[in-house]
Structure formats: structure tokens, C-alpha cells
Scaffold this motif. Structure first.
Motif, mmCIF file in Angstrom:
data_model
loop_
_atom_site.group_PDB
_atom_site.id
_atom_site.type_symbol
_atom_site.label_atom_id
_atom_site.label_comp_id
_atom_site.label_asym_id
_atom_site.label_seq_id
_atom_site.Cartn_x
_atom_site.Cartn_y
_atom_site.Cartn_z
ATOM 1 N N LEU A 34 -2.487 -44.027 -16.053
ATOM 2 C CA LEU A 34 -2.329 -45.335 -15.408
ATOM 3 C C LEU A 34 -1.182 -46.086 -16.088
ATOM 4 C CD1 LEU A 34 -3.337 -47.683 -13.542
ATOM 5 C CD2 LEU A 34 -4.783 -48.400 -15.462
ATOM 6 N N ALA A 35 -0.255 -46.625 -15.289
ATOM 7 C CA ALA A 35 0.840 -47.458 -15.793
ATOM 8 C C ALA A 35 0.832 -48.753 -14.997
ATOM 9 C CB ALA A 35 2.183 -46.751 -15.642
ATOM 10 N N THR A 36 0.654 -49.889 -15.649
ATOM 11 C CA THR A 36 0.585 -51.174 -14.952
ATOM 12 C C THR A 36 1.798 -52.034 -15.306
ATOM 13 O OG1 THR A 36 -0.684 -52.266 -16.706
ATOM 14 C CG2 THR A 36 -1.933 -51.095 -15.010
ATOM 15 N N ALA A 37 1.951 -53.141 -14.571
ATOM 16 C CA ALA A 37 3.131 -53.989 -14.750
ATOM 17 C C ALA A 37 2.879 -55.165 -15.695
ATOM 18 C CB ALA A 37 3.620 -54.506 -13.390
ATOM 19 N N ASP A 38 1.690 -55.242 -16.252
ATOM 20 C CA ASP A 38 1.476 -56.232 -17.315
ATOM 21 C C ASP A 38 0.267 -55.841 -18.157
ATOM 22 O OD1 ASP A 38 -0.759 -56.984 -15.829
ATOM 23 O OD2 ASP A 38 -0.137 -59.061 -15.541
ATOM 24 N N GLU A 39 0.138 -56.512 -19.284
ATOM 25 C CA GLU A 39 -0.943 -56.182 -20.218
ATOM 26 C C GLU A 39 -2.291 -56.684 -19.713
ATOM 27 O OE1 GLU A 39 0.794 -56.549 -24.543
ATOM 28 O OE2 GLU A 39 1.792 -57.985 -23.200
ATOM 29 N N ARG A 40 -2.285 -57.740 -18.901
ATOM 30 C CA ARG A 40 -3.542 -58.297 -18.408
ATOM 31 C C ARG A 40 -4.300 -57.269 -17.565
ATOM 32 N NH1 ARG A 40 -4.728 -60.893 -13.464
ATOM 33 N NH2 ARG A 40 -2.553 -60.531 -12.891
ATOM 34 N N THR A 41 -3.602 -56.625 -16.631
ATOM 35 C CA THR A 41 -4.289 -55.652 -15.780
ATOM 36 C C THR A 41 -4.695 -54.398 -16.566
ATOM 37 O OG1 THR A 41 -2.076 -55.009 -15.037
ATOM 38 C CG2 THR A 41 -3.378 -56.361 -13.547
ATOM 39 N N LEU A 71 -11.930 -47.597 -18.612
ATOM 40 C CA LEU A 71 -11.216 -46.677 -17.719
ATOM 41 C C LEU A 71 -10.018 -46.043 -18.406
ATOM 42 C CD1 LEU A 71 -11.223 -48.948 -14.532
ATOM 43 C CD2 LEU A 71 -12.694 -46.970 -14.975
ATOM 44 N N VAL A 72 -9.473 -46.737 -19.420
ATOM 45 C CA VAL A 72 -8.328 -46.233 -20.192
ATOM 46 C C VAL A 72 -8.621 -46.494 -21.670
ATOM 47 C CG1 VAL A 72 -5.849 -46.455 -20.641
ATOM 48 C CG2 VAL A 72 -6.721 -46.691 -18.306
ATOM 49 N N PRO A 73 -8.837 -45.459 -22.473
ATOM 50 C CA PRO A 73 -9.203 -45.665 -23.880
ATOM 51 C C PRO A 73 -8.098 -46.313 -24.708
ATOM 52 C CG PRO A 73 -9.792 -43.455 -23.155
ATOM 53 C CD PRO A 73 -8.945 -44.049 -22.079
ATOM 54 N N GLN A 74 -6.857 -45.886 -24.491
ATOM 55 C CA GLN A 74 -5.730 -46.395 -25.270
ATOM 56 C C GLN A 74 -4.514 -46.556 -24.363
ATOM 57 O OE1 GLN A 74 -4.834 -44.071 -28.756
ATOM 58 N NE2 GLN A 74 -6.986 -43.784 -29.285
ATOM 59 N N SER A 75 -3.639 -47.481 -24.754
ATOM 60 C CA SER A 75 -2.393 -47.651 -23.995
ATOM 61 C C SER A 75 -1.279 -48.032 -24.950
ATOM 62 C CB SER A 75 -2.549 -48.727 -22.912
ATOM 63 O OG SER A 75 -2.838 -49.986 -23.495
ATOM 64 N N THR A 76 -0.060 -47.838 -24.466
ATOM 65 C CA THR A 76 1.115 -48.189 -25.263
ATOM 66 C C THR A 76 2.155 -48.832 -24.358
ATOM 67 O OG1 THR A 76 2.770 -47.312 -26.798
ATOM 68 C CG2 THR A 76 2.210 -45.937 -24.939
ATOM 69 N N LEU A 77 2.916 -49.781 -24.896
ATOM 70 C CA LEU A 77 3.938 -50.463 -24.104
ATOM 71 C C LEU A 77 5.168 -49.562 -23.972
ATOM 72 C CD1 LEU A 77 3.640 -53.995 -25.738
ATOM 73 C CD2 LEU A 77 2.738 -53.273 -23.519
ATOM 74 N N PHE A 78 5.804 -49.607 -22.787
ATOM 75 C CA PHE A 78 6.955 -48.724 -22.589
ATOM 76 C C PHE A 78 8.132 -49.387 -21.876
ATOM 77 C CE2 PHE A 78 6.829 -47.748 -18.041
ATOM 78 C CZ PHE A 78 5.549 -48.183 -17.683
ATOM 79 N N ALA A 79 7.973 -50.625 -21.354
ATOM 80 C CA ALA A 79 9.087 -51.256 -20.624
ATOM 81 C C ALA A 79 8.816 -52.748 -20.459
ATOM 82 C CB ALA A 79 9.265 -50.600 -19.258
ATOM 83 N N PRO A 111 9.054 -62.248 -20.129
ATOM 84 C CA PRO A 111 9.103 -60.962 -19.424
ATOM 85 C C PRO A 111 7.741 -60.275 -19.396
ATOM 86 C CG PRO A 111 10.913 -61.155 -20.995
ATOM 87 C CD PRO A 111 9.987 -62.298 -21.270
ATOM 88 N N ASN A 112 7.456 -59.603 -18.288
ATOM 89 C CA ASN A 112 6.244 -58.776 -18.212
ATOM 90 C C ASN A 112 6.435 -57.527 -19.056
ATOM 91 O OD1 ASN A 112 5.060 -60.574 -16.479
ATOM 92 N ND2 ASN A 112 4.579 -59.054 -14.910
ATOM 93 N N ARG A 113 5.385 -57.152 -19.774
ATOM 94 C CA ARG A 113 5.435 -55.938 -20.589
ATOM 95 C C ARG A 113 4.530 -54.886 -19.944
ATOM 96 N NH1 ARG A 113 5.143 -57.126 -26.885
ATOM 97 N NH2 ARG A 113 2.964 -57.666 -26.432
ATOM 98 N N TYR A 114 5.081 -53.694 -19.740
ATOM 99 C CA TYR A 114 4.396 -52.627 -19.008
ATOM 100 C C TYR A 114 3.698 -51.661 -19.990
ATOM 101 C CZ TYR A 114 7.009 -53.696 -14.674
ATOM 102 O OH TYR A 114 7.519 -54.290 -13.542
ATOM 103 N N PRO A 115 2.375 -51.495 -19.849
ATOM 104 C CA PRO A 115 1.674 -50.485 -20.663
ATOM 105 C C PRO A 115 1.349 -49.222 -19.862
ATOM 106 C CG PRO A 115 0.161 -52.233 -20.020
ATOM 107 C CD PRO A 115 1.436 -52.443 -19.250
ATOM 108 N N ILE A 116 1.147 -48.136 -20.575
ATOM 109 C CA ILE A 116 0.779 -46.860 -19.947
ATOM 110 C C ILE A 116 -0.261 -46.172 -20.824
ATOM 111 C CG2 ILE A 116 2.639 -45.567 -21.110
ATOM 112 C CD1 ILE A 116 2.904 -43.886 -18.553
ATOM 113 N N GLY A 117 -1.197 -45.447 -20.193
ATOM 114 C CA GLY A 117 -2.196 -44.729 -20.973
ATOM 115 C C GLY A 117 -2.854 -43.634 -20.165
#
Length: 267
Positions: free
Chosen positions: A95-102, A111-119, A223-229
Motif C-alpha cells: 500500500l502506498a498512500t499520498a499522506d501519513e494520515r491515511t 492492515l500495514v505493520p510498518q511503513s516508510t516515507l518515500f516522496a 507538502p504531503n509526505r507519501y508513505p509505503i509499506g
């Protein structure tokens, strides 16, 4: 006679070694095994924010080329909708979202154990080519009669728009609130609206296609920060290693270069 039998046995033994299973380790730790000369097929399902569509398509092609047998299948949409789909049981490995809130909503639901910022990404105004109405910034979006479209506040681009305009004290009355940023931009590029608040990357895409012109928002914004996990299902499934390798690819040099060319900032 005995010598002939030994030679035949040795040849048969060599033939057996040639047909045995073999495996090769590709980049990023992904293993592709070949049984009898065939490569197993792996389909990786990635849920990603709509604003990532262009560069993620390119990343999927490059990742597949670097990992034979792997196909990346994307489902793009509003980040909040993607989290809701995951919660309802839709299968996805990443899952890759367009902000940290979602993404936090996804993590709160396990639903996602861990995530990291990428953009990162910033807002801008998209108007018709060559800006025929002379819009100069967010303050002009309050003009009477101007058809303005924004993202719904539930999705990251809408939440960011709401924060920026409220902080600047600019009230607007949009004619439409769209479920994702792609549909929001489409209202302008199709001629149905005069202006839309979208991401800078969507403006760049429209300018490259000759279907729109960008105008700076002209107010302070974060700026919005995008996370992925890797999703919980992906981490425990048969594609776990491939899913982790995909995330590493997006956050690594190759993925970051593709995102930078599309206009995304570093996390």
C-alpha cells in the motif's frame, strides 16, 4: 561389458543433474526459481494513490525487468478509498498512500505493520492552457462565477487543500469535490471547470500533454509526505519477499530517480 555399463550409468546420472531444479538470486534478494527451465510467475498487487500512477507504472515495468517472472499489478485510487478496500478484505501486497494520515488509518487497523516515507508533493492550481482567465493564485479562486474543483476532504489532496486555504483565510465554493486527484485534474483538462487545486505533479503532467497550465498556489502550505509499506496480508503471503523487494526498489536509487523525473520531492 562392465566398462560399457559404467559409462552408460554415468551418462544417465549427468542427465539427471541437468533436469534438476535450480534457482538464481536476483537483485534486492528476490529469488526466482526455475524448474525444468520454466520461471514461476508472480503477480504483485500494489494499491497506490492516484497521483502516483505515472511514475509507479514506470517503476513496475523497471522492477519487472529486474526480476524476471514478476508482474506488478496496480490499483490506483483515493488513499482513503484504498484503505477502506483493504479493511473490507481486498487483497493487496503493498500500500502506498499520498499522506501519513491515511497510512496511519491503515496501521491503526493493523492492515500495514510498518511503513516508510518515500516522496513528497505540493499543491498547485491547474487551469486551461495559457491561463485565459488570468488566475494568479489561491485568492483568485474565490472569484464569483469561477468554476473551481477540489479533491474531497477525505482524500489527501483535499485535506491539504482545506488546510492551506483555511490557514490563508480564503473561502471558496467549489462546484465539485472529486474522490481522487486524477478526476479533479480531469475536470479542467476536459473543459468542465475553470480551475482545480491538484498536486504539482498533476500540473506537470497536464502541461506536458498540452492540456493545462499551472499556477502557484501562492499561500503557505506543508507538502504531503507519501508513505509505503507491505500489507499484513502481503507480509504473511507467498509474495512476501517480492513485496519487500518492491518497497526497497521504490525507496532505492532507481525508484527515487523515476519519482524525481515526475516532479516528486524527496521524503
Amino acid at each position: 561389458m562392465i566398462g560399457i555399463v559404467l559409462v552408460l550409468a554415468a551418462l544417465l546420472g549427468l542427465g539427471g543433474c541437468g533436469s534438476a531444479a535450480r534457482s538464481t538470486s536476483g537483485p534486492s534478494g528476490v529469488t526466482s526459481a526455475a524448474q525444468g527451465g520454466s520461471t514461476p510467475r508472480v503477480t504483485l498487487t500494489v494499491f497506490a494513490a492516484a497521483s502516483l500512477a505515472g511514475p509507479f507504472d514506470e517503476i513496475g515495468t523497471a522492477f519487472g525487468a529486474a526480476h524476471p517472472g514478476v508482474t506488478v499489478r496496480y490499483s490506483y485510487g483515493g488513499s482513503s478509498d484504498l484503505v477502506s478496500q483493504l479493511a473490507a478484505g481486498a487483497p493487496a501486497d503493498v500500500l502506498a498512500t499520498a499522506d501519513e494520515r491515511t497510512m496511519q488509518q491503515a496501521r491503526d487497523k493493523a492492515l500495514v505493520p510498518q511503513s516508510t516515507l518515500f516522496a513528497t508533493n505540493q499543491l498547485a492550481i491547474l487551469v486551461a492552457p495559457h491561463n485565459p482567465l488570468g488566475i494568479t493564485g489561491a485568492k483568485d479562486l474565490a472569484r464569483s462565477g469561477l468554476k473551481v474543483v477540489v479533491c474531497a476532504p477525505q482524500v489527501p489532496c483535499g485535506a491539504a487543500t482545506e488546510r492551506a486555504l483555511q490557514a490563508a483565510g480564503i473561502p471558496i465554493t467549489p462546484v465539485s469535490e472529486e474522490a481522487n486527484v486524477t478526476d479533479t485534474a480531469g475536470k479542467v483538462t476536459s473543459g468542465q471547470a475553470d480551475a482545480a487545486v491538484v498536486y504539482a505533479t498533476d500540473v506537470a503532467k497536464a502541461e506536458a500533454a498540452g492540456t493545462g497550465t499551472g499556477v502557484p498556489l501562492g499561500v503557505e502550505q506543508t507538502p504531503n509526505r507519501y508513505p509505503i509499506g507491505v500489507t499484513a496480508g502481503g507480509a504473511s503471503g507467498a509474495n512476501a519477499d517480492v513485496a519487500r523487494a518492491y518497497v526497497a526498489y521504490v525507496t532505492g536509487a532507481e525508484g527515487q530517480a523515476i519519482l524525481a523525473r515526475a516532479g516528486f520531492g524527496k521524503p
